[in-house]
Design an enzyme around this catalytic site. Sequence first.
Site, short mmCIF file in Angstrom:
data_model
loop_
_atom_site.label_atom_id
_atom_site.label_comp_id
_atom_site.label_asym_id
_atom_site.label_seq_id
_atom_site.Cartn_x
_atom_site.Cartn_y
_atom_site.Cartn_z
N ASP A 20 0.86 -1.18 0.00
CA ASP A 20 0.00 0.00 0.00
C ASP A 20 0.90 1.24 0.00
OD1 ASP A 20 -1.99 1.87 0.34
OD2 ASP A 20 -2.24 1.48 2.49
N ASN A 22 -0.53 4.57 0.06
CA ASN A 22 -1.18 5.80 0.54
C ASN A 22 -1.95 5.62 1.86
OD1 ASN A 22 -3.24 4.24 -0.37
ND2 ASN A 22 -4.21 5.80 -1.65
N ASP A 24 -4.32 3.65 2.88
CA ASP A 24 -5.74 3.28 2.98
C ASP A 24 -5.91 1.78 3.28
OD1 ASP A 24 -5.11 2.11 0.58
OD2 ASP A 24 -6.66 3.11 -0.60
N ASP A 28 -1.64 -1.12 -3.92
CA ASP A 28 -1.93 -0.35 -5.13
C ASP A 28 -0.76 -0.42 -6.10
OD1 ASP A 28 -0.11 1.53 -3.94
OD2 ASP A 28 -1.79 2.16 -2.67
N ASP A 199 -8.90 -15.29 -17.12
CA ASP A 199 -9.74 -15.86 -16.06
C ASP A 199 -10.73 -16.88 -16.64
OD1 ASP A 199 -10.52 -15.62 -13.20
OD2 ASP A 199 -12.44 -14.95 -14.03
N GLU A 252 0.03 -12.80 -31.12
CA GLU A 252 1.15 -13.00 -32.05
C GLU A 252 1.35 -11.77 -32.93
OE1 GLU A 252 3.34 -15.27 -31.93
OE2 GLU A 252 2.30 -16.55 -30.48
O1 TEU Z 1 -11.43 -18.55 -10.37
C1 TEU Z 1 -12.11 -19.65 -10.88
C2 TEU Z 1 -12.15 -20.72 -9.86
O2 TEU Z 1 -11.28 -20.84 -9.06
C3 TEU Z 1 -13.35 -21.52 -9.82
O3 TEU Z 1 -13.87 -21.83 -11.04
C4 TEU Z 1 -13.22 -22.67 -8.91
O4 TEU Z 1 -13.15 -23.88 -9.58
C5 TEU Z 1 -14.44 -22.65 -8.04
O5 TEU Z 1 -14.54 -21.37 -7.50
C6 TEU Z 1 -14.36 -23.64 -6.93
O6 TEU Z 1 -13.97 -23.08 -5.74
C7 TEU Z 1 -11.36 -17.36 -11.05
C8 TEU Z 1 -10.61 -16.38 -10.21
O7 TEU Z 1 -9.31 -16.85 -10.02
C9 TEU Z 1 -11.35 -16.16 -8.94
O8 TEU Z 1 -10.64 -15.36 -8.03
C10 TEU Z 1 -12.67 -15.53 -9.30
O9 TEU Z 1 -13.45 -15.38 -8.14
C11 TEU Z 1 -13.43 -16.35 -10.31
O10 TEU Z 1 -12.62 -16.83 -11.37
C12 TEU Z 1 -14.50 -15.53 -10.94
O11 TEU Z 1 -13.93 -14.56 -11.77
CA CA Z 2 -3.60 2.07 -1.26
#
Ligand code: TEU
Ligand code: CA
Length: 532
Positions: A20, A22, A24, A28, A199, A252
């Site tokens: 952190d 600042n 809070d 960051d 993700d 790519e």
């Molecule tokens: O996580 C996906 C994930 O971990 C899940 O599909 C998992 O299999 C399930 O929650 C069982 O516990 C990603 C991110 O890493 C996580 O932090 C997010 O909350 C999630 O996607 C949603 O974006």
């Molecule tokens: Ca901060």
Amino acid sequence: MRPWWEVGVLYQIYPRSFQDSNGDGIGDLAGISARLDYLVDLGIDALWISPIFPSPMADFGYDVADYCDVDPRFGTLADLDRLIEAAHARGLRVLLDLVPNHSSDQHPWFVESRSSRTNPRRDWYIWRDPAPGGGPPNNWISDFGGPAWDYDEATGQYYSHAFLKEQPDFNWRNPALRAAMMDVLRFWFDRGVDGFRIDVLWHMVKAADFRDNPVNPAYSPEMGDMHRVLQTHSTDQPEVHAIAAEMRAIAEANGGRLLIGEIYLPVDRLMAYYGTADAPGVQLPFNFQLIDAPWRADALAEIVRSYEAALPPGGWPNWVLGNHDRPRIATRVGEAQARVAAMLLLTLRGTPTLYYGDEIGIADVVVPAAQVKDPRELREPGLGLGRDPVRTPMAWDAGPHGGFSDGEPWLPLHDDAAIRNVAKQAADPAAMLPLYRDLLALRRTHGALATGDIADITGTDDILSYARTENGECLLIALNLSGGERRFVLPDNMEHPRLLLSTVPDWRRGDEDGDGRTILLAPDEGVILLNE
Ligand code: TEU
Ligand code: CA
């Protein structure tokens, strides 16, 4: 020439908890910038920062309200530009976290989408009529428990959400949505971002007919609600691969940026995410097997062998011990074995990803009920599914709040932060941090550890061992996964073994059997030997 990410080591930063700047209590971007020299000294090559985009924080940034800006809690776009520039000046790459399966329900696109059935963005998300008798369109369950559908009174339809209802799923079958998200990649590549961790890549496309998922015969309540059904039709659909391939083509076209897919699937299905020669997918589909592995030599040897055997031609392996969703390695295997695990992670063939704080051996932190922040825990309390314990602040020194913040941190630090911190461990050769530094340095001086072939993967008598070879250099790794002494018989081809590194530096070793062919491993000891 190998791409940098085959040789290099990745480091995941959970930005709320790194530094952190600042007061809070929330980490960051300026804080990360201030710690870049630490990362250089540690010896990593690239940092992946969990989401820093504007967000209502229903899922701490995995609910994105604007894909092309920075949340004020983390700083500004200019702070991110400065961070990228400062990282590049030090030879570090920067990866961001792309969240393409869902946005926040506060994203202007969703606000428009839900405004009426005829809105042009209606189809950017997944809307379905209620089931014939009323209720959700099918039996799909959110990963965070409860139906994966939420009803919108005003327009009389349900929208799909694989996670929180504040995280509506995009409809990737809609070409305009798809094009808009591809522009997000280009936006960040233009700003110098070196790649993305993507993700829940395997969630992005749902079966077109929205069939019910099969009931999971192995379900029991302590597994969590999501496990009542198997995600057969809600995840891992064949159409996802063309999307990954399109993202890869953009990566790519921008000089070979890196894409890493977050994918929790069995190995045979995971491999499809490498794509094909004609349509390559992500370079690194995350291999999470070490996160769930039984900590036994035979089991680990089998995992490494079968994963290596399953890789497609040209597919580069990768390994991970932990992340912001899963229990920390120090908690899963204990501190002594966490040292062995570090040696394993950094000597297997393939790109390793470190999770911040593991290099000082932080364990899961017990977060008192009143301080719980994670919606995963709040929705299904007491099952051990909450993720706050693995997202606690980094400890830099023995000062207040471990030097993480001048204010009250958003989550508590580990109890032993006064001694388990970077400054203390840097001065203590027996601590975890110097082991990580030594391992990372060895990967640079002995190229075989980073990119060499792997062979003779053996797991017997509590010892996991394997050889790494490249350009005539041969290293042998032997890891004692037990808390007792173990004899390790050197393979015949190891003629003049020299000990390069041990996880138990003060162990007094003799030539136990007088034959020069057997070494006595200390309890919880891993060694790296060089054949001279
Ligand atoms: O996580 C996906 C994930 O971990 C899940 O599909 C998992 O299999 C399930 O929650 C069982 O516990 C990603 C991110 O890493 C996580 O932090 C997010 O909350 C999630 O996607 C949603 O974006
Ligand atoms: Ca901060």
